[in-house]
Structure formats: structure tokens, C-alpha cells
Design a protein around this motif. Structure first.
Motif, PDB file in Angstrom:
ATOM      1  N   PHE A   4       1.372  -0.654  -0.196  1.00 33.44           N
ATOM      2  CA  PHE A   4       0.190   0.068  -0.485  1.00 33.44           C
ATOM      3  C   PHE A   4       0.392   1.270   0.013  1.00 33.44           C
ATOM      4  CE2 PHE A   4      -2.287  -2.944   2.537  1.00 33.44           C
ATOM      5  CZ  PHE A   4      -3.214  -3.412   1.726  1.00 33.44           C
ATOM      6  N   LYS A   5       1.731   1.292   0.055  1.00 32.67           N
ATOM      7  CA  LYS A   5       2.701   2.374   0.358  1.00 32.67           C
ATOM      8  C   LYS A   5       2.217   3.663  -0.583  1.00 32.67           C
ATOM      9  CE  LYS A   5       7.267   0.225   0.917  1.00 32.67           C
ATOM     10  NZ  LYS A   5       9.053  -0.390   1.936  1.00 32.67           N
ATOM     11  N   HIS A   6       2.794   2.891  -1.430  1.00 27.19           N
ATOM     12  CA  HIS A   6       3.476   3.536  -3.395  1.00 27.19           C
ATOM     13  C   HIS A   6       2.501   4.014  -2.909  1.00 27.19           C
ATOM     14  CE1 HIS A   6       7.755   1.747  -3.966  1.00 27.19           C
ATOM     15  NE2 HIS A   6       7.068   0.587  -2.945  1.00 27.19           N
ATOM     16  N   ALA A   7       0.667   3.277  -3.578  1.00 32.17           N
ATOM     17  CA  ALA A   7      -0.364   3.975  -3.499  1.00 32.17           C
ATOM     18  C   ALA A   7       0.085   5.288  -2.648  1.00 32.17           C
ATOM     19  CB  ALA A   7      -0.927   2.660  -3.955  1.00 32.17           C
ATOM     20  N   LEU A   8      -0.273   4.658  -1.315  1.00 32.41           N
ATOM     21  CA  LEU A   8      -1.120   6.109  -0.402  1.00 32.41           C
ATOM     22  C   LEU A   8       0.185   7.568  -0.623  1.00 32.41           C
ATOM     23  CD1 LEU A   8      -1.987   6.910   2.288  1.00 32.41           C
ATOM     24  CD2 LEU A   8      -0.224   5.548   3.877  1.00 32.41           C
ATOM     25  N   LYS A   9       1.045   7.464  -1.280  1.00 34.53           N
ATOM     26  CA  LYS A   9       1.628   8.844  -2.066  1.00 34.53           C
ATOM     27  C   LYS A   9       1.165   9.201  -3.051  1.00 34.53           C
ATOM     28  CE  LYS A   9       6.240   7.309   0.346  1.00 34.53           C
ATOM     29  NZ  LYS A   9       7.673   7.482  -0.086  1.00 34.53           N
ATOM     30  N   LYS A  10       0.749   8.536  -4.019  1.00 34.72           N
ATOM     31  CA  LYS A  10       0.370   9.281  -5.468  1.00 34.72           C
ATOM     32  C   LYS A  10      -0.867   8.248  -5.855  1.00 34.72           C
ATOM     33  CE  LYS A  10       4.178  11.894  -5.914  1.00 34.72           C
ATOM     34  NZ  LYS A  10       4.103  12.899  -5.905  1.00 34.72           N
ATOM     35  N   ARG A  11      -1.327   7.453  -5.379  1.00 34.65           N
ATOM     36  CA  ARG A  11      -2.755   7.623  -6.166  1.00 34.65           C
ATOM     37  C   ARG A  11      -3.835   7.004  -5.489  1.00 34.65           C
ATOM     38  NH1 ARG A  11       1.800   4.892  -8.508  1.00 34.65           N
ATOM     39  NH2 ARG A  11       1.407   3.376  -7.057  1.00 34.65           N
TER      40      ARG A  11
END
Length: 222
Positions: free
Chosen positions: A87-94
Motif C-alpha cells: 500500500f505505501k506507494h499508492a498511499l503517496k501518489k494513487r
């Protein structure tokens, strides 16, 4: 958690409420029992405008080798999303809005589980905080999403210990701002929605099966 919800609000109401300038879907057909793996109505920020489309419910991280991982990722705990590889990548940008006008949860008693429908205020539409991903292999591309959850407020605590993150009108625009990645600001969005602005009622066990998609799913049990 959040494993089932509805969206019966008319399209023109949604377009106005969520300031949607572009839409790729016609959702005038009401949805009474939306379930994981189905396409769900969502809003993302495209440039300076809000765009409505659909994403498949159940996140497939961009790095996943097996898309069946989505079955385990219909929800993401807001308290730890920034620490999880899924989840951490999506939380930043998506980030996205997942539109609803009621979600279901099951209240446990000694001998059974009672399905409850939970709404905001007078049944008006609301946005649940979501994350989305684009996954592809050599043959296909799949766009998927997950719903963030938080600890239960006072109303929900009598039904279940978790609830979806319901955004306020003020935090919706913050959530959709892809230029914002500061965790402190995002955490302000991921708080339990006030109990005083919600209500819950018992519904038919029809909602226990995702095969049932009919108006009786949302009717109160007398």
C-alpha cells in the motif's frame, strides 16, 4: 473491515456532489450489494478536474507476480498503510474516492451474525478513502483499488471494531491531491467519521450472498 456496500444515488447527484467534470460510466443502474472483485465507482483527480470511472475491488500491487493476491487486499488498515509494501506507494501518489451511500457490516450475537446497513446522515452519498494501482503482465492490464479502514467510532463499535475511512467534504480534495504526500496531512484525513452524523439499521440476510443484487438488500428489517 468493509466487505460490502451499496450505491443507489442517481448519477446527476453524484456529479454535482463530488464536482465530477469527466465520467466514463453510466451508473444510473442502482447497486444494492457491491462485493469484492466487482467493478466499483471511483473518482480520481485528472489534472485539475475530478474524473469518475470504475476500478476492480481488490488491490493488485504493481510488483505482484500473482494477481490472486487481490483477494486478500480488499481493505488496508490506515494506521499501517505507509509501512506495508502493498500500500505505501499508492498511499503517496494513487489515492481515490470510492463512492457509496451505505455499507454493510455484520453484528455478532451469541448464535448468529446480523447484517447491518450503515449510512451517513440521511442516506446521502459519501466517499470512502481508497488507493488504486495499475498492474500488468504480458497479456493484460488491470486497474484495482482497496478501501482504507480505521478504528470504529461509538456507533460502529457496537457492530464491529473497524469501519471504512469516510472522508468529509473538506478532506476529499486533500485526499485527491496527488502532489501531497506528507503523511501527517494524510493522517488527518483518516479519522473515524463522527457517530453523530451516522445511522445504522438491520437488513435482510439477502446481503450475505453477493449473488443477491436487489432493492430488498437495503430495506430495514421490521
Amino acid at each position: 473491515m468493509c466487505g460490502r456496500f451499496s450505491l443507489t444515488t442517481e448519477l446527476d447527484v453524484l456529479l454535482e456532489r463530488f464536482q465530477i467534470e469527466q465520467t466514463r460510466i453510466d451508473i444510473d443502474t442502482p447497486r444494492f450489494n457491491i462485493a469484492p472483485t466487482q467493478q466499483v465507482p471511483t473518482v480520481i483527480r485528472a489534472g485539475e478536474s475530478n474524473r469518475m470511472g470504475t476500478l476492480r475491488w481488490g488491490l493488485i500491487p504493481f510488483w505482484a507476480k500473482d494477481p490472486s493476491i487481490s483477494n486478500k487486499l480488499i481493505n488496508a488498515r490506515s494506521e499501517t498503510a505507509d509501512q506495508k509494501a502493498s500500500f505505501k506507494h499508492a498511499l503517496k501518489k494513487r489515492r481515490c474516492l470510492i463512492l457509496s451511500d451505505g455499507f454493510y457490516e455484520w453484528r455478532r450475537t451469541k448464535d448468529r451474525k446480523i447484517p447491518m446497513r450503515i449510512q451517513v446522515r440521511n442516506g446521502e452519498p459519501f466517499a470512502m478513502a481508497g488507493l488504486w494501482e495499475k498492474w500488468h503482465d504480458n497479456t493484460s492490464t488491470i486497474y484495482t483499488c482497496t478501501i482504507l479502514t480505521t478504528e470504529a467510532n461509538e456507533l460502529m463499535a457496537e457492530i464491529h471494531n473497524r469501519m471504512p475511512v469516510i472522508l468529509t467534504k473538506e478532506t476529499e480534495s486533500i485526499w485527491l491531491d496527488a502532489s501531497l504526500s506528507d503523511l501527517k496531512e494524510l493522517n488527518k484525513c483518516m479519522k473515524p467519521f463522527p457517530s453523530s452524523e451516522m445511522n445504522a439499521y438491520e437488513v435482510s440476510t439477502l446481503v450475505n450472498s453477493p449473488k443477491n443484487e436487489e432493492p430488498e438488500c437495503i430495506l430495514p428489517v421490521n
